[in-house]
Design an enzyme around this catalytic site. Sequence first.
Site, PDB file in Angstrom:
ATOM      1  CB  SER A 288      36.197  40.077  16.561  1.00  0.00           C
ATOM      2  OG  SER A 288      35.684  39.513  17.713  1.00  0.00           O
TER       3      SER A 288
ATOM      4  CG  HIS B 119      31.296  37.526  16.923  1.00  0.00           C
ATOM      5  ND1 HIS B 119      31.679  38.801  17.196  1.00  0.00           N
ATOM      6  CD2 HIS B 119      32.327  36.735  17.320  1.00  0.00           C
ATOM      7  CE1 HIS B 119      32.878  38.786  17.749  1.00  0.00           C
ATOM      8  NE2 HIS B 119      33.291  37.548  17.834  1.00  0.00           N
TER       9      HIS B 119
ATOM     10  CG  HIS C  34      33.276  36.209  23.185  1.00  0.00           C
ATOM     11  ND1 HIS C  34      32.489  36.469  22.084  1.00  0.00           N
ATOM     12  CD2 HIS C  34      34.567  36.305  22.765  1.00  0.00           C
ATOM     13  CE1 HIS C  34      33.264  36.713  21.042  1.00  0.00           C
ATOM     14  NE2 HIS C  34      34.525  36.619  21.424  1.00  0.00           N
TER      15      HIS C  34
ATOM     16  CE1 TYR D  36      31.205  39.683  24.725  1.00  0.00           C
ATOM     17  CE2 TYR D  36      33.503  39.101  25.019  1.00  0.00           C
ATOM     18  CZ  TYR D  36      32.456  39.496  24.205  1.00  0.00           C
ATOM     19  OH  TYR D  36      32.680  39.693  22.866  1.00  0.00           O
ATOM     20  CD  GLU D  37      28.397  36.553  23.002  1.00  0.00           C
ATOM     21  OE1 GLU D  37      27.359  36.546  22.339  1.00  0.00           O
ATOM     22  OE2 GLU D  37      29.459  36.024  22.618  1.00  0.00           O
TER      23      GLU D  37
ATOM     24  CB  ALA E 107      40.138  40.832  17.292  1.00  0.00           C
TER      25      ALA E 107
ATOM     26  CG  MET F 232      37.821  40.007  25.947  1.00  0.00           C
ATOM     27  SD  MET F 232      36.493  41.201  25.721  1.00  0.00           S
ATOM     28  CE  MET F 232      37.375  42.766  25.964  1.00  0.00           C
ATOM     29  CB  SER F 233      37.801  34.401  22.386  1.00  0.00           C
ATOM     30  OG  SER F 233      38.917  34.766  21.613  1.00  0.00           O
TER      31      SER F 233
ATOM     32  CG  ASN G 298      43.202  47.366  20.623  1.00  0.00           C
ATOM     33  OD1 ASN G 298      42.533  46.404  20.222  1.00  0.00           O
ATOM     34  ND2 ASN G 298      43.563  47.498  21.882  1.00  0.00           N
TER      35      ASN G 298
ATOM     36  CG  HIS H  87      33.959  45.925  19.126  1.00  0.00           C
ATOM     37  ND1 HIS H  87      34.781  44.871  19.468  1.00  0.00           N
ATOM     38  CD2 HIS H  87      33.067  45.416  18.239  1.00  0.00           C
ATOM     39  CE1 HIS H  87      34.399  43.778  18.820  1.00  0.00           C
ATOM     40  NE2 HIS H  87      33.366  44.080  18.069  1.00  0.00           N
TER      41      HIS H  87
HETATM   42  N1  HPA Z   1      41.727  43.832  25.095  1.00  0.00           N
HETATM   43  C1  HPA Z   1      41.004  42.698  25.129  1.00  0.00           C
HETATM   44  N2  HPA Z   1      40.486  42.149  24.039  1.00  0.00           N
HETATM   45  C2  HPA Z   1      40.701  42.751  22.869  1.00  0.00           C
HETATM   46  C3  HPA Z   1      41.440  43.933  22.773  1.00  0.00           C
HETATM   47  C4  HPA Z   1      41.985  44.502  23.949  1.00  0.00           C
HETATM   48  O1  HPA Z   1      42.662  45.550  23.938  1.00  0.00           O
HETATM   49  N3  HPA Z   1      41.459  44.266  21.453  1.00  0.00           N
HETATM   50  C5  HPA Z   1      40.758  43.318  20.793  1.00  0.00           C
HETATM   51  N4  HPA Z   1      40.291  42.389  21.641  1.00  0.00           N
END
Ligand code: HPA
Length: 283
Positions: free
Chosen positions: A33, A64, A86, A88-89, A116, A214-215, A238, A250
Amino acid sequence: MKQSDVYEKLQHCVSAVRGKTDFVPKIAVVLGSGLGDYADQIDVWAEVSYAEIDGFPVSTVLGHAGKLIFGYVDKVPVVCMKGRVHCYEGYTVSDVVLPIRLMKLLGAEILMLTNAAGGVNFAYRPGDLMMITDHIAAFAPNPLIGPNVEALGKRFPDMSEVYDRQLQEIIRAVARDSQIRLQEGVYAQLTGPSYETPAEIRMLRTLGCDAVGMSTAIEAIAARHCGLRVCGLSCISNLAAGMSTVALDHTEVQIAADEAAPRFKKLVTETVKRCAAPEGAKV
Ligand code: HPA
């Protein structure tokens, strides 16, 4: 899905790509991402959008853009995934890792995974780059559940060194030579799409995690299963939940990726060059 279903679908995707290009990559790169602009560094020979490959999972997430890009990074033949899907999709985990297996069958030997991620380690800052040294995938579905696809790999693949030691050494050396601040740590994969709670982040830190996303971990498992050498880089977008006073959003992903872009480009390009160099050659 039966083993043969998974493999048949994969073969079908290989044929679809081979109908468009005979390019044989040595290194596969997955751009996470916000990191898709790296594709501008490639001397492009062919592009195949995911939608053109029947059965290939197509991303629904903003930022994406989905295509396979074949070309050269400074004479090294690469295939680059601009965008990934992902769990989650709503895709099955075997669909989520299909592109990894596909790139292996197209000829790739090394896989560079990027993403990310949220920083769990208090020493991290948004925009930091972290080399993944190990992962915790135990909170995500395992991509190898189901009948084993013998043509790809064995039933119980060893995961004691998912992230190749030699490739880690190369990344470390590139960062040192280029004076890039490089964190090293353990990446935990949760399914998302909701961000974690502060309690979950405390749990992850207690378990020894440095970053959360998440990947990537399930892709790394599928990659090791089929014999790819793997390395991974996270762009910390973050501080994870509960570590700062601001709510997670996001939009931070793109901001941090843009800030990291010059360092990310340098690190990826130099790593690709050195990974492809013959053993012992000075690059
Ligand atoms: N958590 C999960 N996935 C992420 C985060 C997060 O804080 N930041 C970017 N992808």
